[in-house]
Each structure stands twice: as structure tokens, then as C-alpha cells.
Design a protein around this motif. Structure first.
Motif, PDB file in Angstrom:
ATOM      1  N   LEU A  94      76.380  40.722-112.192  1.00  0.00           N
ATOM      2  CA  LEU A  94      76.601  39.673-111.322  1.00  0.00           C
ATOM      3  C   LEU A  94      75.901  39.973-109.772  1.00  0.00           C
ATOM      4  O   LEU A  94      75.332  39.387-109.480  1.00  0.00           O
ATOM      5  CB  LEU A  94      77.913  39.124-111.218  1.00  0.00           C
ATOM      6  CG  LEU A  94      78.363  37.774-110.377  1.00  0.00           C
ATOM      7  CD1 LEU A  94      77.509  36.551-111.183  1.00  0.00           C
ATOM      8  CD2 LEU A  94      79.778  37.612-110.523  1.00  0.00           C
ATOM      9  N   GLU A 135      80.671  42.602-113.298  1.00  0.00           N
ATOM     10  CA  GLU A 135      80.715  42.464-111.887  1.00  0.00           C
ATOM     11  C   GLU A 135      79.326  42.949-111.472  1.00  0.00           C
ATOM     12  O   GLU A 135      78.829  42.570-110.447  1.00  0.00           O
ATOM     13  CB  GLU A 135      81.874  43.059-111.116  1.00  0.00           C
ATOM     14  CG  GLU A 135      81.885  43.052-109.737  1.00  0.00           C
ATOM     15  CD  GLU A 135      82.040  41.442-109.261  1.00  0.00           C
ATOM     16  OE1 GLU A 135      82.485  40.678-110.124  1.00  0.00           O
ATOM     17  OE2 GLU A 135      81.629  41.075-108.204  1.00  0.00           O
ATOM     18  N   TRP A 181      82.831  30.418 -96.294  1.00  0.00           N
ATOM     19  CA  TRP A 181      82.923  30.522 -97.828  1.00  0.00           C
ATOM     20  C   TRP A 181      82.840  29.246 -98.265  1.00  0.00           C
ATOM     21  O   TRP A 181      82.217  29.333 -99.660  1.00  0.00           O
ATOM     22  CB  TRP A 181      84.149  31.328 -98.114  1.00  0.00           C
ATOM     23  CG  TRP A 181      84.174  31.829 -99.402  1.00  0.00           C
ATOM     24  CD1 TRP A 181      83.968  33.284 -99.743  1.00  0.00           C
ATOM     25  CD2 TRP A 181      84.783  31.207-100.484  1.00  0.00           C
ATOM     26  NE1 TRP A 181      83.800  33.408-101.057  1.00  0.00           N
ATOM     27  CE2 TRP A 181      84.611  32.095-101.582  1.00  0.00           C
ATOM     28  CE3 TRP A 181      85.264  30.077-100.789  1.00  0.00           C
ATOM     29  CZ2 TRP A 181      84.869  31.887-103.090  1.00  0.00           C
ATOM     30  CZ3 TRP A 181      85.565  29.624-102.154  1.00  0.00           C
ATOM     31  CH2 TRP A 181      85.394  30.481-103.158  1.00  0.00           C
ATOM     32  N   LEU A 228      72.659  38.513-108.018  1.00  0.00           N
ATOM     33  CA  LEU A 228      72.704  38.083-106.502  1.00  0.00           C
ATOM     34  C   LEU A 228      71.872  38.841-105.589  1.00  0.00           C
ATOM     35  O   LEU A 228      71.204  38.221-104.642  1.00  0.00           O
ATOM     36  CB  LEU A 228      74.170  38.364-106.015  1.00  0.00           C
ATOM     37  CG  LEU A 228      75.084  37.485-106.392  1.00  0.00           C
ATOM     38  CD1 LEU A 228      76.614  37.773-106.216  1.00  0.00           C
ATOM     39  CD2 LEU A 228      75.045  35.888-105.951  1.00  0.00           C
ATOM     40  N   ASP A 260      81.127  34.875-102.052  1.00  0.00           N
ATOM     41  CA  ASP A 260      81.461  36.160-101.604  1.00  0.00           C
ATOM     42  C   ASP A 260      80.558  37.169-101.045  1.00  0.00           C
ATOM     43  O   ASP A 260      80.676  37.990-100.023  1.00  0.00           O
ATOM     44  CB  ASP A 260      82.198  36.877-102.899  1.00  0.00           C
ATOM     45  CG  ASP A 260      83.431  36.419-103.310  1.00  0.00           C
ATOM     46  OD1 ASP A 260      83.870  35.580-102.489  1.00  0.00           O
ATOM     47  OD2 ASP A 260      84.046  36.955-104.414  1.00  0.00           O
ATOM     48  N   PHE A 268      79.542  31.681-110.551  1.00  0.00           N
ATOM     49  CA  PHE A 268      78.537  32.147-109.743  1.00  0.00           C
ATOM     50  C   PHE A 268      78.640  31.456-108.258  1.00  0.00           C
ATOM     51  O   PHE A 268      78.088  32.355-107.372  1.00  0.00           O
ATOM     52  CB  PHE A 268      77.348  31.699-110.441  1.00  0.00           C
ATOM     53  CG  PHE A 268      75.912  32.156-110.002  1.00  0.00           C
ATOM     54  CD1 PHE A 268      75.754  33.359-110.033  1.00  0.00           C
ATOM     55  CD2 PHE A 268      75.129  31.414-109.350  1.00  0.00           C
ATOM     56  CE1 PHE A 268      74.731  34.011-109.324  1.00  0.00           C
ATOM     57  CE2 PHE A 268      73.937  31.899-108.918  1.00  0.00           C
ATOM     58  CZ  PHE A 268      73.693  33.119-108.782  1.00  0.00           C
ATOM     59  N   GLY A 291      85.232  42.481-101.459  1.00  0.00           N
ATOM     60  CA  GLY A 291      84.818  41.094-100.906  1.00  0.00           C
ATOM     61  C   GLY A 291      85.534  40.857 -99.900  1.00  0.00           C
ATOM     62  O   GLY A 291      86.439  41.517 -99.279  1.00  0.00           O
ATOM     63  N   PRO A 292      85.570  39.457 -99.511  1.00  0.00           N
ATOM     64  CA  PRO A 292      86.054  39.103 -98.101  1.00  0.00           C
ATOM     65  C   PRO A 292      87.395  38.490 -98.363  1.00  0.00           C
ATOM     66  O   PRO A 292      87.798  38.346 -97.258  1.00  0.00           O
ATOM     67  CB  PRO A 292      85.024  37.872 -97.822  1.00  0.00           C
ATOM     68  CG  PRO A 292      84.680  37.374 -98.732  1.00  0.00           C
ATOM     69  CD  PRO A 292      84.653  38.422-100.003  1.00  0.00           C
ATOM     70  N   ARG A 311      90.594  31.575-100.154  1.00  0.00           N
ATOM     71  CA  ARG A 311      89.489  30.717 -99.337  1.00  0.00           C
ATOM     72  C   ARG A 311      89.490  29.505 -99.788  1.00  0.00           C
ATOM     73  O   ARG A 311      88.884  28.493 -99.238  1.00  0.00           O
ATOM     74  CB  ARG A 311      88.423  31.369 -99.144  1.00  0.00           C
ATOM     75  CG  ARG A 311      88.285  32.841 -98.661  1.00  0.00           C
ATOM     76  CD  ARG A 311      87.505  33.709 -99.218  1.00  0.00           C
ATOM     77  NE  ARG A 311      87.587  33.875-100.868  1.00  0.00           N
ATOM     78  CZ  ARG A 311      87.369  35.213-101.635  1.00  0.00           C
ATOM     79  NH1 ARG A 311      86.707  36.125-101.030  1.00  0.00           N
ATOM     80  NH2 ARG A 311      87.757  34.966-102.668  1.00  0.00           N
ATOM     81  N   ALA A 336      80.948  33.876-106.514  1.00  0.00           N
ATOM     82  CA  ALA A 336      80.398  35.101-106.310  1.00  0.00           C
ATOM     83  C   ALA A 336      79.373  35.197-105.389  1.00  0.00           C
ATOM     84  O   ALA A 336      79.294  35.907-104.345  1.00  0.00           O
ATOM     85  CB  ALA A 336      79.825  35.889-107.631  1.00  0.00           C
ATOM     86  N   THR A 337      78.722  34.114-105.333  1.00  0.00           N
ATOM     87  CA  THR A 337      77.520  33.992-104.177  1.00  0.00           C
ATOM     88  C   THR A 337      78.102  33.808-102.726  1.00  0.00           C
ATOM     89  O   THR A 337      77.819  34.402-101.851  1.00  0.00           O
ATOM     90  CB  THR A 337      76.850  32.919-104.602  1.00  0.00           C
ATOM     91  OG1 THR A 337      76.148  32.810-105.815  1.00  0.00           O
ATOM     92  CG2 THR A 337      75.420  32.639-103.541  1.00  0.00           C
ATOM     93  N   ARG A 387      79.874  28.075-101.137  1.00  0.00           N
ATOM     94  CA  ARG A 387      80.532  27.854-102.647  1.00  0.00           C
ATOM     95  C   ARG A 387      80.018  26.568-102.997  1.00  0.00           C
ATOM     96  O   ARG A 387      79.493  26.100-104.096  1.00  0.00           O
ATOM     97  CB  ARG A 387      81.996  27.811-102.658  1.00  0.00           C
ATOM     98  CG  ARG A 387      82.578  27.805-104.248  1.00  0.00           C
ATOM     99  CD  ARG A 387      83.715  27.419-104.475  1.00  0.00           C
ATOM    100  NE  ARG A 387      83.856  26.143-103.741  1.00  0.00           N
ATOM    101  CZ  ARG A 387      83.743  24.855-104.378  1.00  0.00           C
ATOM    102  NH1 ARG A 387      83.011  24.648-105.266  1.00  0.00           N
ATOM    103  NH2 ARG A 387      83.819  23.935-103.549  1.00  0.00           N
TER     104      ARG A 387
END
Lengths: 221, 221
Positions: free
Chosen positions: B170, B167, A105, B174, A203, A197, B214-215, B219, A200-201, A109
Motif C-alpha cells: 500500500l 501495508e 485528514w 502511495l 494517513d 485506500f 501514522g498520525p 480522526r 491510507a492516503t 479521505r
């Protein structure tokens, strides 16, 4: 051979200082910033070294004290989009004390933040036909190593470890494609909030890794 | 006004046939194929209309019977990467009888197959600085409409409907980034099996949509 020191005529174009007064950047960084702007807004083929020197506020002859030419500038810009992420990936791979999910992750990011962070979309330079030349083999090696590091982190996750080898490689490529895909997203919306962003990417990348067999059968009919 | 018919002098360069003998392509398609090859392998700026005509086996003067020039060729190539997917998306949006998950999956698969299917990676042309010009507004409109269609299909899915508006937007971006990201994946591995990869990308897209929050947190620390 006679020394040329003291021969004023041989020192035409020699710069007095390596620090540029206006920006605080070094002369080389000033040239890289100028090249980043011109290569992405006018195009690489259409940009002359003279135009780069002028944009950086120096003469063309002076420029060659700092860079070997246009290809050297392009190689340095390309490398700047992958080398920091590879360095981070190697650090994360060595850090076995943290869950692989967290490390993957973090890599995602940081990589998105790097690709979207600067004032110019340098990832757009990846697709230049010129970049296929042997001169840019270093960039391709670093990019391939980064891609491998994504794969290594992926198979270290719980969901990734449960995948077969072929499927794990496919998902690593999909994650890498998602991350680099921000280059094209960035193209249409350069003003987007980078940090939101990027998170979110990251995730979304972990959702691609799994767990789960995917969205179910019967989609083709 | 006098008719020019019968005046041989006014018909210099007029082609005898619109069908090219070797490939079976129309003259315009032959020019588009030549432009696709040269724009992606030599670069757009570096390619002259003369080079395109020669590659297509015709004289430059003849070429202008079929295309208005280099920008016309580029516009047509760009449009060919998005128009078929937009047409499919509109058909799928109208087909309320099928689950939205299936329709979104089908759009993703077909779009990846289109982007990776041809002999040249035409998506690489998206990032050309020249493409920002008003001349290419049609391409940008079609691409934006396709992106919106992804968003509409996404919110029609069960998982997408459960997301807040921001969301959902977004995640649609993605998904769109994942799909277009294949342009960059394709760059490093042009020989990949398109159908397998297209299906795997569509699976990954539905994983991005959800369900699931989500994960998990924590993190960043």
C-alpha cells in the motif's frame, strides 16, 4: 410575436418526461452519466453529442433541452470532481473546535473517495488540452480554491504552523499532488477497495505535513 | 528480383539527410518533439500524422521512413517517461552497498525530474483511452516494472522492512502515486523549479514510507 404553443410542428423532439424510466436518473444526469462513460473510454474529442444522446437513450434534438452541448457536459463533470470537496473544505475550515490534523485528514479521505468513487475515472479529464480553454475557468477556479483550502488547513496543524511559509506551501502542493495522484493509481487498479485506500492516503498526507525535518541529509552523494 | 537502385521513381520522398539542419535533432527525434507538442497541446485524437510531419518540417511521405505512424510516436513518447527511471531503478536495486533509503530517495528525485523536465507534460498521455490498447502493452509492462522496483526498494529500507506485506504494498503504491501525481501538479504550475520540487517530493516519499504508525487514531469521529 405569435405564440408557438399548440403548434405541434414546433415541438418535435420535446420530451414527455424528465425522469428516465430505466435508471431513475433525471434526463440531465442520464446525459452526464453517458458523457462520463464515453469521454473516459472513447475520449472527449472522439465523442459526438449524438453518441452521448444515443447512449442516454434519447434523440440529439431532445438532449439540447437539458444541456447546452459537449462543453457543458465536460464542465459539469469536471466540477463534480472538485465542488463537493471544496464545500467540505469550507465547512472544515469554519469548524475551529476540532484539531486541524483531524480536519485535514477528513478532507483528504473524502477527496480520495470522491476521485476514486464513481464508475469512471473523471480526474483523467483534467489533462485534456481542451480544458485549458476559458470555457472551463470555473473548474480551474474551484480546483485552485480547493488547493488553497488544503494549504489553510495545513498551516493550522501543529506541524504545519512550525514550517516557514515557502516550505508550508510546498508541502501543501505535495499533499494536493498525492491526493490527485490517486487518479493515476486508479488508472492501473480501478478495482481497489476505495475506503481502505482513501484512509491510507489521508494517513500518508499527514506524514508529509510532518512533524520532522525529513529523512536526513546526504542522499545525493 | 530486379534491383530498384538507380530507379529514381522508387525513391520519391527519400530524404537526403537524417540530420535536421535547424535543431540538430535526428529526423526521428524531430518527429517525436513535434508529436510531444501536438499530442499534449491539441490532443492525440485531434492530431494527424500530416500535422506532425509539417510541424517537424518534412513531408508526410518522408515521415514514414522514420516512424511507422501515430501509434508508434505515442508509444515512443510514453516509453520515454518510464524507461530511464526503470533503468536507474535496476541499477539502484543492484547497488546493495548503499542504504536503501538513499537509493529510494534518488529514484524518486530522478523520476520527478524526468516527469517534470521536458517542455511538455508527457505524463498527461497516460490517461488517454487509446493507451489501453494492446499496442501499448510494452509501456504498461515497463510502468509496472518500475512500480515493482519502488516496492522492492521500499521493503529494503529499515522502516519498510518493519511493515507487513500488505501495508508495504500500500505504501509503495502511495509513493508511486505521489511521484506520478506531479504530472497533475505540473499541469497547474508548469514553471515550477524542477530540482527543488523533485528533492521535496523525494523527501515526502520517504516520510510516507515511515517510520511511525501514522498520525494517530480517532480522526473519523
Amino acid at each position: 410575436m405569435p405564440s408557438t404553443s399548440g403548434s405541434g410542428g414546433r415541438r418535435v423532439g420535446r420530451p414527455r418526461a424528465t425522469q428516465r424510466p430505466d435508471s431513475g436518473l433525471s434526463a440531465r444526469d442520464e446525459l452526464l452519466a453517458a458523457a462520463a462513460e464515453l469521454f473516459t473510454t472513447r475520449g472527449y474529442a472522439a465523442t459526438t453529442t449524438r453518441a452521448v444522446a444515443e447512449r442516454a437513450g434519447m434523440r440529439q434534438a431532445t438532449m439540447y433541452h437539458y444541456v447546452a452541448g459537449k462543453e457543458d457536459l465536460l464542465a459539469a463533470l469536471l466540477e463534480s470532481t472538485v465542488a463537493p470537496s471544496l464545500a467540505l473544505a469550507e465547512k472544515l475550515l469554519a469548524d475551529g473546535g476540532r484539531p486541524a490534523e483531524d480536519r485535514l485528514w477528513e478532507l483528504c479521505r473524502a477527496d480520495v473517495a470522491l476521485l476514486c468513487g464513481g464508475p469512471y475515472n473523471l480526474g483523467a479529464l483534467y489533462v485534456l488540452p481542451e480544458v485549458r480553454a476559458e470555457r472551463f475557468a470555473d473548474f480551474h477556479r474551484v480546483r485552485a480554491a480547493l488547493r488553497s483550502a488544503y494549504g489553510e488547513l495545513l498551516v493550522a496543524t501543529e506541524a504545519g504552523a512550525a514550517l516557514g511559509e515557502g516550505e508550508a506551501r510546498l508541502r501543501a502542493d505535495l499533499v494536493f499532488g498525492l491526493i490527485e495522484g490517486v487518479i493515476l493509481v486508479h488508472l492501473s487498479e480501478p478495482g481497489r477497495e476505495t475506503e481502505v485506500f482513501a484512509a491510507a492516503t489521508a494517513d500518508a498526507a499527514l506524514r508529509i505535513v510532518g512533524p520532522g525535518p525529513g529523512p536526513g541529509p546526504g542522499r545525493e552523494g
